[in-house]
Design a protein around this motif. Structure first.
Motif, PDB file in Angstrom:
ATOM      1  N   THR A  25       0.832  -1.200   0.000  1.00  0.00           N
ATOM      2  CA  THR A  25       0.000   0.000   0.000  1.00  0.00           C
ATOM      3  C   THR A  25       0.869   1.253   0.000  1.00  0.00           C
ATOM      4  O   THR A  25       0.612   2.207  -0.734  1.00  0.00           O
ATOM      5  CB  THR A  25      -0.917   0.006   1.245  1.00  0.00           C
ATOM      6  N   MET A  82      -5.761   1.812   4.435  1.00  0.00           N
ATOM      7  CA  MET A  82      -6.705   2.090   3.356  1.00  0.00           C
ATOM      8  C   MET A  82      -7.192   0.823   2.660  1.00  0.00           C
ATOM      9  O   MET A  82      -8.368   0.687   2.346  1.00  0.00           O
ATOM     10  CB  MET A  82      -6.076   3.025   2.322  1.00  0.00           C
ATOM     11  N   PHE A  83      -6.282  -0.093   2.408  1.00  0.00           N
ATOM     12  CA  PHE A  83      -6.665  -1.353   1.757  1.00  0.00           C
ATOM     13  C   PHE A  83      -7.730  -2.066   2.565  1.00  0.00           C
ATOM     14  O   PHE A  83      -8.736  -2.551   2.025  1.00  0.00           O
ATOM     15  CB  PHE A  83      -5.444  -2.263   1.591  1.00  0.00           C
ATOM     16  N   VAL A 109     -11.342  -0.471   2.343  1.00  0.00           N
ATOM     17  CA  VAL A 109     -12.059  -0.817   1.109  1.00  0.00           C
ATOM     18  C   VAL A 109     -12.425  -2.295   1.107  1.00  0.00           C
ATOM     19  O   VAL A 109     -13.560  -2.671   0.756  1.00  0.00           O
ATOM     20  CB  VAL A 109     -11.203  -0.465  -0.123  1.00  0.00           C
ATOM     21  N   THR A 162      -5.334   3.353  -7.628  1.00  0.00           N
ATOM     22  CA  THR A 162      -6.711   3.001  -7.986  1.00  0.00           C
ATOM     23  C   THR A 162      -6.854   1.504  -8.212  1.00  0.00           C
ATOM     24  O   THR A 162      -7.813   0.874  -7.758  1.00  0.00           O
ATOM     25  CB  THR A 162      -7.140   3.759  -9.261  1.00  0.00           C
ATOM     26  N   MET A 176      -6.982  -0.384  -4.926  1.00  0.00           N
ATOM     27  CA  MET A 176      -8.258  -0.233  -4.236  1.00  0.00           C
ATOM     28  C   MET A 176      -9.364  -1.041  -4.922  1.00  0.00           C
ATOM     29  O   MET A 176     -10.239  -1.608  -4.256  1.00  0.00           O
ATOM     30  CB  MET A 176      -8.650   1.239  -4.158  1.00  0.00           C
TER      31      MET A 176
END
Length: 375
Positions: free
Chosen positions: A222, A232-233, A236, A282, A285
């Motif tokens: 990441t 963040m991973f 999502v 992008t 994600m």
């Protein structure tokens, strides 16, 4: 209440995951990154036979409480044990938490719902646990960025304390309980594995090898593609998983576990190839979203399938068998990916491709065994 307890329990240990590789490196143990997850899952797996037996004898509630208590205590020891060996020893001890609480919690859920809605209930419980997986890493990274590692560790203990308080207020669901005595911990070979649950366990093992890779390498991957918040991973991934779990659970109740599991594992294979091939923010994600969708489809069906396969009065043992397979998969994935990685970012995609191939073996197993295993 059990769902809220599972959410907080999950957040307690998952909030540490994104920051532990950097923390271990700061202690001088960068070469042991693969052991962060592997040691944790080792003791989780070793403790499963005991948690299964105790869940079926002394009750669901005491087993859940013990796991949450381990999380509470371990959070206070991370700031104290600041050597590499002390840290790795603590990871071993911390693994006992997930060896106990999830086994009893899943069995508790199966006790309090009608069997015809078991897949749906497992989906709802999975939403709670997965929400903790999302909140935990994101909150953990936020705390580390704005405060310190010590505050992060103490926050983990605080989450575990809240889980402990919720679980304490649950009503026991095991009708015939025994008092705890040490003889219950004398485990024979026949107590370790529930043979009837092995089909679900094998599929779970092959599916979760990739999750061990994700837990070990996604924090660095990441960061390499351009994110400062290593959680963040997982945000999502978990949101995607949450959106589908109840629907997937209902579908497994109506159309059978095998069909739903097959769809989930095929999505899992695609997601892992995608995450290895597309190395943009992008793209990663999108891969996290597909990966979460895959796990959200497959996991509730696998859990419900395990209960379907269990013998009367031995649901805890069956769930323990399934979790042993899961921990073995996570641990193996973490250990091998950490060993291969050696802080070389260019090697990370190869680990995703390898875990996708292993998940494909799970699909082949189901296809070849379909006529011999209960749906």
């Amino acid at each position: 209440m059990v769902c809220m307890g599972s959410l907080l329990f999950s957040a307690s240990f998952n909030m540490l995951i994104p920051e532990l590789p950097a923390y271990l490196s700061s202690l001088g143990g960068a070469e042991y990154i693969g052991l962060i997850i592997a040691l944790f899952t080792l003791t989780a797996g070793v403790s499963r036979p005991f948690s299964g037996i105790l869940t079926d004898t002394i009750g669901r509630k005491p087993v859940m409480l013990f796991g949450a208590f381990v999380c509470l205590i371990c959070g206070f020891f991370y700031p104290i044990l600041t050597s590499v060996s002390g840290f790795l020893l603590l990871r071993l001890a911390h693994g006992f938490s997930t060896g106990f609480t999830p086994t009893a919690a899943s069995t508790f859920v199966s006790d309090v719902v009608p069997h015809k809605r078991l897949g749906e209930a497992m989906g709802i419980h999975g939403i709670a646990f997965s929400t903790g997986m999302a909140i935990g890493p994101a909150l953990g990274s936020f705390i580390k960025l704005h405060f310190s590692y010590d505050v992060l560790f103490y926050s983990s203990s605080a989450m575990a304390l809240l889980a402990l308080l919720l679980i304490f207020n649950l009503k026991e669901t095991l009708p015939q309980r025994k008092e705890f005595n040490w003889s219950l911990l004398k485990v024979s070979r026949k107590d370790i594995i529930a043979p009837e649950a092995m089909p679900a366990a094998i599929v779970n093992f092959l599916a979760y090898i990739g999750f061990g890779v994700v837990l070990t390498l996604i924090p660095d991957w990441t960061e390499a593609v351009g994110f400062t918040n290593k959680g963040m991973f997982f945000i999502v991934f978990t949101i995607s998983s949450l959106l589908v779990r109840v629907v997937a659970g209902k579908l497994s109740d109506r159309h059978g576990r095998i069909k739903v599991i097959m769809v989930g594992v095929i999505l899992l294979i695609f997601a892992q190839f995608w995450m290895g091939y597309i190395n943009t923010p992008t793209g990663l994600m999108v891969g996290a979203g597909i990966y979460g969708l895959a796990m959200g489809v497959a996991t509730p069906a696998i859990y419900a399938w395990t209960i379907d396969l269990s013998l009367p009065g031995q649901k805890g043992k069956a769930m323990a068998t399934m979790y042993i397979a899961m921990e073995a998969g996570i641990g193996l994935g973490a250990l091998l990916s950490g060993w291969y990685y050696q802080e070389s970012i260019s090697r990370i995609p190869h680990t995703f491709y390898a875990s996708a191939i292993l998940a494909l073996i799970g699909v082949v197993y189901i296809l070849f065994r379909k006529g011999k295993i209960a749906n």
